[in-house]
Design a protein around this motif. Sequence first.
Motif, PDB file in Angstrom:
ATOM      1  N   ARG A  14       0.850  -1.191   0.000  1.00 17.64           N
ATOM      2  CA  ARG A  14       0.000   0.000   0.000  1.00 17.64           C
ATOM      3  C   ARG A  14       0.887   1.243   0.000  1.00 17.64           C
ATOM      4  O   ARG A  14       1.263   1.751   1.053  1.00 17.64           O
ATOM      5  CB  ARG A  14      -0.914  -0.011   1.228  1.00 17.64           C
ATOM      6  N   PRO A  15       1.246   1.758  -1.165  1.00 20.58           N
ATOM      7  CA  PRO A  15       2.244   2.824  -1.221  1.00 20.58           C
ATOM      8  C   PRO A  15       1.710   4.251  -1.162  1.00 20.58           C
ATOM      9  O   PRO A  15       2.489   5.174  -0.901  1.00 20.58           O
ATOM     10  CB  PRO A  15       2.892   2.591  -2.587  1.00 20.58           C
ATOM     11  N   SER A  16       0.433   4.479  -1.424  1.00 18.19           N
ATOM     12  CA  SER A  16      -0.034   5.848  -1.659  1.00 18.19           C
ATOM     13  C   SER A  16       0.236   6.774  -0.479  1.00 18.19           C
ATOM     14  O   SER A  16      -0.267   6.549   0.629  1.00 18.19           O
ATOM     15  CB  SER A  16      -1.530   5.859  -1.949  1.00 18.19           C
ATOM     16  N   PRO A  17       0.995   7.845  -0.689  1.00 18.75           N
ATOM     17  CA  PRO A  17       1.250   8.777   0.421  1.00 18.75           C
ATOM     18  C   PRO A  17      -0.016   9.467   0.907  1.00 18.75           C
ATOM     19  O   PRO A  17      -0.144   9.790   2.090  1.00 18.75           O
ATOM     20  CB  PRO A  17       2.240   9.783  -0.175  1.00 18.75           C
ATOM     21  N   PHE A  18      -0.968   9.670   0.001  1.00 20.66           N
ATOM     22  CA  PHE A  18      -2.207  10.341   0.388  1.00 20.66           C
ATOM     23  C   PHE A  18      -3.114   9.401   1.184  1.00 20.66           C
ATOM     24  O   PHE A  18      -3.785   9.825   2.129  1.00 20.66           O
ATOM     25  CB  PHE A  18      -2.912  10.867  -0.862  1.00 20.66           C
ATOM     26  N   CYS A  19      -3.113   8.130   0.822  1.00 18.75           N
ATOM     27  CA  CYS A  19      -3.869   7.158   1.616  1.00 18.75           C
ATOM     28  C   CYS A  19      -3.245   6.980   2.996  1.00 18.75           C
ATOM     29  O   CYS A  19      -3.967   6.796   3.987  1.00 18.75           O
ATOM     30  CB  CYS A  19      -3.947   5.823   0.882  1.00 18.75           C
ATOM     31  N   TRP A  20      -1.924   7.061   3.079  1.00 20.59           N
ATOM     32  CA  TRP A  20      -1.282   6.993   4.391  1.00 20.59           C
ATOM     33  C   TRP A  20      -1.704   8.166   5.268  1.00 20.59           C
ATOM     34  O   TRP A  20      -1.901   8.016   6.475  1.00 20.59           O
ATOM     35  CB  TRP A  20       0.239   6.930   4.245  1.00 20.59           C
ATOM     36  N   ARG A  21      -1.864   9.336   4.686  1.00 22.95           N
ATOM     37  CA  ARG A  21      -2.358  10.474   5.474  1.00 22.95           C
ATOM     38  C   ARG A  21      -3.719  10.145   6.082  1.00 22.95           C
ATOM     39  O   ARG A  21      -3.978  10.446   7.254  1.00 22.95           O
ATOM     40  CB  ARG A  21      -2.487  11.715   4.593  1.00 22.95           C
ATOM     41  N   ALA A  22      -4.587   9.552   5.275  1.00 21.43           N
ATOM     42  CA  ALA A  22      -5.922   9.212   5.769  1.00 21.43           C
ATOM     43  C   ALA A  22      -5.843   8.170   6.878  1.00 21.43           C
ATOM     44  O   ALA A  22      -6.570   8.252   7.881  1.00 21.43           O
ATOM     45  CB  ALA A  22      -6.787   8.710   4.616  1.00 21.43           C
ATOM     46  N   LYS A  23      -4.959   7.185   6.728  1.00 25.26           N
ATOM     47  CA  LYS A  23      -4.841   6.146   7.759  1.00 25.26           C
ATOM     48  C   LYS A  23      -4.306   6.720   9.067  1.00 25.26           C
ATOM     49  O   LYS A  23      -4.799   6.385  10.153  1.00 25.26           O
ATOM     50  CB  LYS A  23      -3.953   5.007   7.244  1.00 25.26           C
ATOM     51  N   LEU A 171       6.750  17.774  14.017  1.00 22.34           N
ATOM     52  CA  LEU A 171       6.488  19.037  13.334  1.00 22.34           C
ATOM     53  C   LEU A 171       5.399  19.833  14.041  1.00 22.34           C
ATOM     54  O   LEU A 171       5.374  21.062  13.967  1.00 22.34           O
ATOM     55  CB  LEU A 171       6.073  18.773  11.881  1.00 22.34           C
ATOM     56  N   SER A 172       4.514  19.130  14.731  1.00 20.87           N
ATOM     57  CA  SER A 172       3.399  19.774  15.425  1.00 20.87           C
ATOM     58  C   SER A 172       3.707  20.106  16.879  1.00 20.87           C
ATOM     59  O   SER A 172       2.834  20.609  17.585  1.00 20.87           O
ATOM     60  CB  SER A 172       2.161  18.869  15.350  1.00 20.87           C
ATOM     61  N   GLY A 173       4.912  19.804  17.338  1.00 25.38           N
ATOM     62  CA  GLY A 173       5.274  20.108  18.717  1.00 25.38           C
ATOM     63  C   GLY A 173       5.642  18.856  19.486  1.00 25.38           C
ATOM     64  O   GLY A 173       6.384  18.004  19.002  1.00 25.38           O
ATOM     65  N   GLU A 174       5.082  18.727  20.675  1.00 22.05           N
ATOM     66  CA  GLU A 174       5.403  17.584  21.526  1.00 22.05           C
ATOM     67  C   GLU A 174       4.655  16.321  21.123  1.00 22.05           C
ATOM     68  O   GLU A 174       5.054  15.213  21.487  1.00 22.05           O
ATOM     69  CB  GLU A 174       5.085  17.921  22.995  1.00 22.05           C
ATOM     70  N   GLN A 175       3.565  16.484  20.391  1.00 15.62           N
ATOM     71  CA  GLN A 175       2.764  15.344  19.945  1.00 15.62           C
ATOM     72  C   GLN A 175       2.532  15.445  18.439  1.00 15.62           C
ATOM     73  O   GLN A 175       2.455  16.544  17.892  1.00 15.62           O
ATOM     74  CB  GLN A 175       1.412  15.308  20.676  1.00 15.62           C
ATOM     75  N   PRO A 176       2.395  14.314  17.753  1.00 18.86           N
ATOM     76  CA  PRO A 176       2.182  14.357  16.303  1.00 18.86           C
ATOM     77  C   PRO A 176       0.769  14.795  15.950  1.00 18.86           C
ATOM     78  O   PRO A 176      -0.177  14.597  16.716  1.00 18.86           O
ATOM     79  CB  PRO A 176       2.417  12.906  15.877  1.00 18.86           C
ATOM     80  N   ALA A 177       0.634  15.385  14.780  1.00 17.41           N
ATOM     81  CA  ALA A 177      -0.665  15.769  14.243  1.00 17.41           C
ATOM     82  C   ALA A 177      -0.547  15.786  12.719  1.00 17.41           C
ATOM     83  O   ALA A 177       0.424  15.273  12.153  1.00 17.41           O
ATOM     84  CB  ALA A 177      -1.111  17.121  14.804  1.00 17.41           C
ATOM     85  N   TYR A 178      -1.509  16.382  12.057  1.00 17.49           N
ATOM     86  CA  TYR A 178      -1.594  16.244  10.605  1.00 17.49           C
ATOM     87  C   TYR A 178      -0.340  16.691   9.855  1.00 17.49           C
ATOM     88  O   TYR A 178       0.036  16.047   8.862  1.00 17.49           O
ATOM     89  CB  TYR A 178      -2.826  16.981  10.072  1.00 17.49           C
ATOM     90  N   PRO A 179       0.354  17.758  10.253  1.00 22.42           N
ATOM     91  CA  PRO A 179       1.595  18.083   9.540  1.00 22.42           C
ATOM     92  C   PRO A 179       2.577  16.911   9.511  1.00 22.42           C
ATOM     93  O   PRO A 179       3.223  16.659   8.483  1.00 22.42           O
ATOM     94  CB  PRO A 179       2.149  19.270  10.334  1.00 22.42           C
ATOM     95  N   ASP A 180       2.679  16.195  10.619  1.00 20.56           N
ATOM     96  CA  ASP A 180       3.555  15.024  10.661  1.00 20.56           C
ATOM     97  C   ASP A 180       3.037  13.913   9.755  1.00 20.56           C
ATOM     98  O   ASP A 180       3.819  13.239   9.073  1.00 20.56           O
ATOM     99  CB  ASP A 180       3.651  14.508  12.100  1.00 20.56           C
ATOM    100  N   TYR A 181       1.737  13.723   9.735  1.00 18.95           N
ATOM    101  CA  TYR A 181       1.171  12.654   8.916  1.00 18.95           C
ATOM    102  C   TYR A 181       1.371  12.933   7.429  1.00 18.95           C
ATOM    103  O   TYR A 181       1.585  12.010   6.637  1.00 18.95           O
ATOM    104  CB  TYR A 181      -0.315  12.472   9.234  1.00 18.95           C
ATOM    105  N   ALA A 182       1.308  14.212   7.058  1.00 16.66           N
ATOM    106  CA  ALA A 182       1.510  14.565   5.649  1.00 16.66           C
ATOM    107  C   ALA A 182       2.915  14.194   5.186  1.00 16.66           C
ATOM    108  O   ALA A 182       3.097  13.604   4.109  1.00 16.66           O
ATOM    109  CB  ALA A 182       1.247  16.054   5.447  1.00 16.66           C
ATOM    110  N   LEU A 183       3.921  14.530   5.988  1.00 18.48           N
ATOM    111  CA  LEU A 183       5.291  14.204   5.598  1.00 18.48           C
ATOM    112  C   LEU A 183       5.571  12.711   5.759  1.00 18.48           C
ATOM    113  O   LEU A 183       6.271  12.113   4.931  1.00 18.48           O
ATOM    114  CB  LEU A 183       6.286  15.025   6.413  1.00 18.48           C
ATOM    115  N   ALA A 184       5.017  12.099   6.784  1.00 16.85           N
ATOM    116  CA  ALA A 184       5.228  10.660   6.982  1.00 16.85           C
ATOM    117  C   ALA A 184       4.697   9.858   5.799  1.00 16.85           C
ATOM    118  O   ALA A 184       5.277   8.831   5.424  1.00 16.85           O
ATOM    119  CB  ALA A 184       4.559  10.199   8.273  1.00 16.85           C
ATOM    120  N   GLY A 185       3.604  10.316   5.194  1.00 15.56           N
ATOM    121  CA  GLY A 185       3.075   9.619   4.027  1.00 15.56           C
ATOM    122  C   GLY A 185       4.090   9.525   2.907  1.00 15.56           C
ATOM    123  O   GLY A 185       4.190   8.496   2.225  1.00 15.56           O
TER     124      GLY A 185
END
Length: 226
Positions: A14-23, A171-185
């Motif tokens: 499952r490679p899609s970076p955009f689908c990883w954001r959703a997951k 990227l979001s501070g002490e805890q991960p959030a959507y900015p981190d998920y975008a790059l992680a994808g």
Amino acid sequence: MITLYDLVFQDDRRPSPFCWRAKFALKHKGLGWRDEPVGFTEKQKIAFAQSQTLPVIHDGPNVVKDSWAIAQHLDGAYPEKPLFGPARDHAHFVASWVDTAVHPALFPLLVGDLYARVRPVDQPYFLDSRGKRLGTSDFAGFQAKAREQGMAAFRAVLEPARRVLKEQPFLSGEQPAYPDYALAGAFLWARVATPLVLLEADDPVHAWRDRMLDLFDGMGRKAKTA
């Protein structure tokens, strides 16, 4: 239950970076989902959403396409544990930076390995669509040249994230959030497609990537890799 329509390659990769954001967004919200794999040539599966691209989710009466729209829907429908971190605009900026700077720098380094892992039935589609984009169907040769010339450029593109991650764990501070998920994808796109080493071991982005792979009971680390 939510249904997530997710791009599938050979051997259920499952490679899609955009689908990883959703997951990541679904996990952040503590939501379960039913997975529906979709190949490049199975667009009929998402015709109900009037979409040609993934991800798509079906959440009760709501059909949502596009990873950013999905994130906004989830944050509105399930307000517990906000998804966007310090600010929605910051999250949108980071996701847009990944889309317009990180992905274009990364794709040439992966394209040959991506093609090798596309399901055989989908390879003609990939060959035609990506061949038109790159101006060549010699993906292996294009990738080899990109790796000779483009690795330093890819690492340089990450400098904004690197500067932030020198000072804080996410990227979001002490805890991960959507900015981190975008790059992680983006990094999971690469991880699923290729064994290529993208980062130096002492890079702050490398340590951050490890933290992202470990999130949610190691969801990213458990993904089938190249």
